[in-house]
Write an enzyme that holds these catalytic residues in place. Structure first.
Site, PDB file in Angstrom:
ATOM      1  N   SER A 143       0.835  -1.210   0.000  1.00 13.60           N
ATOM      2  CA  SER A 143       0.000   0.000   0.000  1.00 13.60           C
ATOM      3  C   SER A 143       0.868   1.257   0.000  1.00 13.60           C
ATOM      4  CB  SER A 143      -0.897   0.027   1.238  1.00 13.60           C
ATOM      5  OG  SER A 143      -1.822  -1.017   1.199  1.00 13.60           O
ATOM      6  N   ARG A 189       1.652   4.239  -3.175  1.00 12.91           N
ATOM      7  CA  ARG A 189       1.436   5.673  -2.888  1.00 12.91           C
ATOM      8  C   ARG A 189       2.736   6.459  -2.977  1.00 12.91           C
ATOM      9  NH1 ARG A 189      -2.431   2.610  -0.550  1.00 12.91           N
ATOM     10  NH2 ARG A 189      -4.499   3.508  -0.190  1.00 12.91           N
ATOM     11  N   SER A 191     -13.222   1.778   2.350  1.00 15.97           N
ATOM     12  CA  SER A 191     -12.175   1.392   1.396  1.00 15.97           C
ATOM     13  C   SER A 191     -11.081   2.452   1.342  1.00 15.97           C
ATOM     14  CB  SER A 191     -12.769   1.211  -0.005  1.00 15.97           C
ATOM     15  OG  SER A 191     -11.727   1.144  -0.958  1.00 15.97           O
ATOM     16  N   ARG A 241     -13.498  -6.623 -11.153  1.00 16.64           N
ATOM     17  CA  ARG A 241     -13.536  -5.882  -9.884  1.00 16.64           C
ATOM     18  C   ARG A 241     -14.299  -4.566 -10.020  1.00 16.64           C
ATOM     19  NH1 ARG A 241      -8.048  -6.590  -6.748  1.00 16.64           N
ATOM     20  NH2 ARG A 241      -9.429  -5.909  -5.071  1.00 16.64           N
ATOM     21  N   ASP A 251      -7.131  -8.251   4.470  1.00 15.25           N
ATOM     22  CA  ASP A 251      -6.192  -8.990   3.621  1.00 15.25           C
ATOM     23  C   ASP A 251      -5.620 -10.214   4.334  1.00 15.25           C
ATOM     24  OD1 ASP A 251      -6.576  -7.135   1.617  1.00 15.25           O
ATOM     25  OD2 ASP A 251      -4.771  -5.985   2.071  1.00 15.25           O
ATOM     26  N   ARG A 284      -2.777 -14.346  -2.166  1.00 16.66           N
ATOM     27  CA  ARG A 284      -2.941 -14.602  -0.723  1.00 16.66           C
ATOM     28  C   ARG A 284      -3.508 -15.998  -0.445  1.00 16.66           C
ATOM     29  NH1 ARG A 284      -1.233  -9.784   1.115  1.00 16.66           N
ATOM     30  NH2 ARG A 284      -2.090  -7.930   0.120  1.00 16.66           N
TER      31      ARG A 284
HETATM   32  C1  S3P Z   1      -5.574  -1.256   0.079  1.00 14.18           C
HETATM   33  C2  S3P Z   1      -6.827  -1.246   0.649  1.00 14.18           C
HETATM   34  C3  S3P Z   1      -7.633  -2.461   0.851  1.00 14.18           C
HETATM   35  C4  S3P Z   1      -6.775  -3.711   0.783  1.00 14.18           C
HETATM   36  C5  S3P Z   1      -5.843  -3.702  -0.405  1.00 14.18           C
HETATM   37  C6  S3P Z   1      -4.910  -2.504  -0.316  1.00 14.18           C
HETATM   38  C7  S3P Z   1      -4.878   0.024  -0.134  1.00 14.18           C
HETATM   39  O1  S3P Z   1      -8.606  -2.550  -0.166  1.00 14.18           O
HETATM   40  O2  S3P Z   1      -7.605  -4.863   0.735  1.00 14.18           O
HETATM   41  O3  S3P Z   1      -5.076  -4.879  -0.439  1.00 14.18           O
HETATM   42  O4  S3P Z   1      -3.664   0.030  -0.405  1.00 14.18           O
HETATM   43  O5  S3P Z   1      -5.545   1.061  -0.017  1.00 14.18           O
HETATM   44  P1  S3P Z   1      -9.997  -1.711  -0.099  1.00 14.18           P
HETATM   45  O6  S3P Z   1      -9.674  -0.274  -0.182  1.00 14.18           O
HETATM   46  O7  S3P Z   1     -10.783  -2.179  -1.283  1.00 14.18           O
HETATM   47  O8  S3P Z   1     -10.649  -2.065   1.176  1.00 14.18           O
END
Ligand code: S3P
Length: 430
Positions: A24, A28, A167, A122, A312, A387
């Site tokens: 994540s 970013r 989210s 998705r 996750d 995963r």
């Molecule tokens: C993430 C947010 C989560 C997570 C994904 C990474 C992120 O998803 O499941 O693996 O980096 O913001 P959601 O935002 O759909 O909940």
């Protein structure tokens, strides 16, 4: 398709290891570095294919990326960014496509984002809708709700938006677009989700106001920053659970990010009676070493506001549940159905293929634990989901026989070194 055979580990897992950089934070760091004026430096970036897709994307938009010592130097800034010449490929990465839609919404010209078969199913309406309210033009398959997506970038205005689904990807997309809008943007979240976008925007000099359940970004330029990406807790969770369920184990994962909404799996495992300790905690960088030792586990219930912080980790927590005594329930987790696979179905199928007693529910799963009794050897299919593949590898370590995991190549999206790290933890006994 490749497969991996994981044999039981009669002596357990031991030693110390480091996992890839947090996925994540890595996505970013690249997107912010590309948008910020000046040269940002990034160390510890994830080497998974998901993050490499975002790296290629920012280059296609005009950011300049060079190797620099241990990491990368990224020269960015709005003046460098331009319409990409061809389709931006996101591979298997939901985070890449959702963040990129918001990030590209203010860049003049056409951006087309496409990925693999899993990405094609998705839901994207959750990001497209708020971005359209900001003035972006977004189209896609199935009435603009599924990839490939076409984004026509242009001027944006700030919005006040209540996330219908908790989210961090959607929050992140809106905040990234909000930085380039003509007025502030406010996002309300019903349940707290990971806070990387807001923290990292602030690190680039953005004005970000935080209040419980609410984040406001004020438009403005971003300044280059130094990003040190810590270890990914979602990857550390595989080793931590592996150590908890495999007799003889005593393992430490070093330099793991333990900030808000990311280390919830440690609380769940502790509730199950696991011997998991957070050591060498550095509050400044939100990192710690996580040490886990084998011991008996009891069932627990996972649900409610806890879910976004463990979403996750549910496939591997389900493995812990299969080795625990009693019935563990995971509820309020319907989001699992729209991850890289339908993780309710694929986790249940994988566990039951090894003799576990798991059952899917509309919003989660129920696992009747075998009280430490070894699962059987057998065959599991990853269903194209990294995963699920790694959770099956963890389930195999205390099992009575070897487990053959089909579709193992999915693991390269987030953890290309998984096999080497497994060998390292097995040490001379492997
Ligand atoms: C993430 C947010 C989560 C997570 C994904 C990474 C992120 O998803 O499941 O693996 O980096 O913001 P959601 O935002 O759909 O909940």
């Amino acid at each position: 398709m490749t497969s991996l055979r994981v044999a039981p580990a009669p002596h357990g897992l031991s030693g110390r290891l480091r996992v890839p950089g947090d996925k994540s934070i890595s996505h970013r760091a690249l997107l912010l570095a590309a948008r910020a004026d000046g040269t940002s430096r990034i160390t510890g970036l994830s080497d998974g294919a998901d993050v490499l897709a975002t790296l290629a994307a920012i280059q296609a938009f005009g950011a300049r990326v060079e190797r620099s010592g241990e990491g990368l130097a990224v020269q960015g800034g709005p003046g460098r960014l331009h319409e990409p010449e061809s389709v931006i490929g996101v591979g298997n990465s939901g985070t890449a496509i959702r963040l990129l839609v918001g990030w590209a919404a203010s860049i003049d010209g056409l951006t087309v984002l496409a990925g693999d078969m899993s990405i094609a199913r998705r839901p994207m309406d959750r990001v497209a809708q708020p971005l359209r309210l900001m003035g972006a033009s977004i189209d896609g398959r199935r009435g603009g709700t599924r990839p490939p997506l076409a984004v026509r970038g242009g001027p944006l205005t700030g919005i006040e938006y209540h996330l219908p689904v908790p989210s961090a990807q959607v929050k992140g997309a809106i905040l990234l677009a909000g930085m380039a809008a003509s007025s502030p943007t406010v996002v309300h979240e019903p349940v707290a989700t990971r806070i990387h976008t807001e923290q990292m925007l602030a690190a680039c000099g953005a004005r970000v106001d935080l209040a419980p359940g609410r984040v406001t970004v004020h438009p403005g330029s971003l300044q280059a920053a130094e990003f040190k990406v810590p270890g990914d807790p979602s990857q550390a969770a595989f080793w931590v659970v592996a150590a908890c369920v495999t007799p003889g184990s005593d393992l430490t994962v070093e330099n793991v990010y333990v900030g808000p909404q990311r280390a919830g799996f440690v609380d769940v495992l502790r509730r199950m009676g696991a011997d998991v300790r957070v050591e060498a905690h550095d509050p400044e960088s939100s990192t710690a070493d996580i040490r886990a030792r084998y011991g008996p586990l009891q069932a627990t219930d996972v649900g409610g506001v806890e879910v976004p912080g463990v979403i996750d980790e549910i496939p591997v927590l389900a493995v812990a549940a299969a080795y625990a005594s009693g019935k563990t329930t995971f509820s309020g987790a319907e989001e699992l159905k729209v991850k890289e696979s339908d993780r309710i179905a694929t986790t249940v199928t994988a566990l039951n293929a090894l003799g576990a007693d798991a059952e899917g529910r509309s919003d989660g799963l129920v696992v009747n634990g075998g009280a430490g009794r070894p699962l059987q050897g057998g065959q599991v299919d990853s269903a194209g989901d990294h995963r699920v593949a790694m959770a099956a590898a963890v389930a195999a370590l205390p099992a009575a026989g070897a487990v053959q995991i089909g579709g193992w190549e999915a693991v390269s999206t987030s953890y290309p070194r998984f096999e080497e790290d497994l060998q390292q933890c097995l040490g001379q006994h492997g």
